[in-house]
Design a protein around this motif. Structure first.
Motif, PDB file in Angstrom:
ATOM      1  N   ARG A  75       0.842  -1.196   0.000  1.00  0.00           N
ATOM      2  CA  ARG A  75       0.000   0.000   0.000  1.00  0.00           C
ATOM      3  C   ARG A  75       0.868   1.232   0.000  1.00  0.00           C
ATOM      4  NH1 ARG A  75      -4.252  -1.021   4.721  1.00  0.00           N
ATOM      5  NH2 ARG A  75      -2.930  -2.744   5.330  1.00  0.00           N
ATOM      6  N   ALA A  76       0.435   2.222  -0.713  1.00  0.00           N
ATOM      7  CA  ALA A  76       1.158   3.494  -0.712  1.00  0.00           C
ATOM      8  C   ALA A  76       1.038   4.126   0.675  1.00  0.00           C
ATOM      9  CB  ALA A  76       0.588   4.436  -1.765  1.00  0.00           C
ATOM     10  N   SER A  77       2.088   4.756   1.119  1.00  0.00           N
ATOM     11  CA  SER A  77       2.078   5.388   2.460  1.00  0.00           C
ATOM     12  C   SER A  77       1.334   6.695   2.433  1.00  0.00           C
ATOM     13  CB  SER A  77       3.494   5.634   2.938  1.00  0.00           C
ATOM     14  OG  SER A  77       4.175   4.406   3.032  1.00  0.00           O
TER      15      SER A  77
END
Length: 77
Positions: A75-77
């Protein structure tokens, strides 16, 4: 392209790939035959993608089991 590895009395056919522009013209089957028959006395096995399955079935390969592999991307931060 395709590759063949021999071990334990069988030929493992791997890395079968055909450029998109060449698909549907028999190129994939031709390179798969070359790998499959590198030692005609040995049985050959491979793991097929959904796209390649009809080609291998026409060649006489028999589906033994089906795998589904899942990936959960980061997941993108």
């Amino acid at each position: 392209m395709a590759a063949a590895h021999q071990h334990a009395g069988v030929t493992l056919v791997e890395f079968v790939a055909t450029l998109p522009a060449a698909r549907g013209r028999g190129a994939g089957a031709a390179v798969t035959w070359a790998a499959t028959l590198c030692d005609p006395a040995r049985p050959a096995v491979l793991i097929a993608s959904d796209d390649g399955r009809p080609v291998y079935e026409r060649m006489g390969y028999i589906a033994v089991e089906r795998w589904t592999v899942w990936l959960r991307p980061e997941r993108a931060s």
